[in-house]
Design an enzyme around this catalytic site. Structure first.
Site, short mmCIF file in Angstrom:
data_model
loop_
_atom_site.label_atom_id
_atom_site.label_comp_id
_atom_site.label_asym_id
_atom_site.label_seq_id
_atom_site.Cartn_x
_atom_site.Cartn_y
_atom_site.Cartn_z
N ILE A 95 0.84 -1.20 0.00
CA ILE A 95 0.00 0.00 0.00
C ILE A 95 0.88 1.24 0.00
O ILE A 95 1.98 1.24 0.55
CB ILE A 95 -0.96 0.02 1.21
N ILE A 97 0.04 5.44 0.56
CA ILE A 97 -0.90 6.53 0.80
C ILE A 97 -0.17 7.84 0.57
O ILE A 97 0.98 8.01 1.02
CB ILE A 97 -1.49 6.46 2.23
N TYR A 142 -2.68 -2.41 9.40
CA TYR A 142 -2.82 -3.77 8.86
C TYR A 142 -3.61 -4.67 9.81
O TYR A 142 -4.45 -5.44 9.37
CB TYR A 142 -1.44 -4.38 8.58
#
Length: 194
Positions: A95, A97, A142
């Site tokens: 991921i 961001i 997570y």
């Protein structure tokens, strides 16, 4: 600017098809010092390398990448990736961001929605990831999304120039699908629901 192609609507963010027009944003996010620290990549990536890699990734069926967009203004705020091993129906999760969108809880929702896609649509059995032990914010996001500790790779990474362990985390389809109710986007709620 065209509207994103939403794949799975969420509450605050949704995974959408990636958009080549946003490649400069992706490149900026990837070269943010906090991203480099969290990924353990240690060096920046040139525009030429990133742009060249875009074409190869797009042709790889086992490299499922999603743009994370906000539901209120449909702005891109991140990327999630499933690097699929089709022989065993598992994937590594990654991921990213945008720096300006961090610290708002968006990573947890984006992770959970990507896992829903992995298990319900891609029919994967398990998804795993590696996170540097010092990355407490990442580990918390997570865990909230359904991952659990699965082991550690000792002294396999670096944090602020010092060797550190990488934590392995995983989630299997059965655990995720029985413990995580499907999201109900705002536009599908009954009047009066928060």
């Amino acid at each position: 600017m065209s509207s994103p192609h939403i794949l799975l609507p969420g509450e605050r963010v949704s995974p959408a098809m990636t958009n080549r027009d946003h490649l400069p944003d992706y490149h900026r996010w990837e070269n943010d010092p906090a991203t480099i620290l969290g990924y353990g990549t240690q060096v920046t990536q040139s525009w030429e390398v990133r742009a060249g890699g875009w074409e190869g990734q797009g042709r790889n069926r086992d490299y499922a990448q999603f743009e994370v967009v906000t539901n209120d203004d449909q702005a891109p705020v991140g990327l999630t990736t499933l690097q699929i091993d089709s022989a065993v129906r598992t994937a590594e999760f990654v991921i990213l961001i945008a720096p300006e969108a961090r610290g708002k809880g968006l990573a947890t929702e984006a992770t959970s929605l990507t896992l829903r896609w992995a298990f319900e649509y891609a029919a994967l059995r398990m998804v795993w990831l590696k996170v540097l032990e010092a990355n407490a914010a990442g580990m918390t996001a997570y865990q909230k999304a359904g991952f659990q500790d699965a082991g550690r790779l000792r002294q396999s990474g670096y944090w602020l120039g010092c060797p550190c362990d990488e934590i392995l985390m995983d989630v299997i389809a059965d655990d995720f699908l029985t413990s995580t109710p499907p999201p109900r986007p705002r536009d599908q709620r009954r009047p009066g629901e928060a």
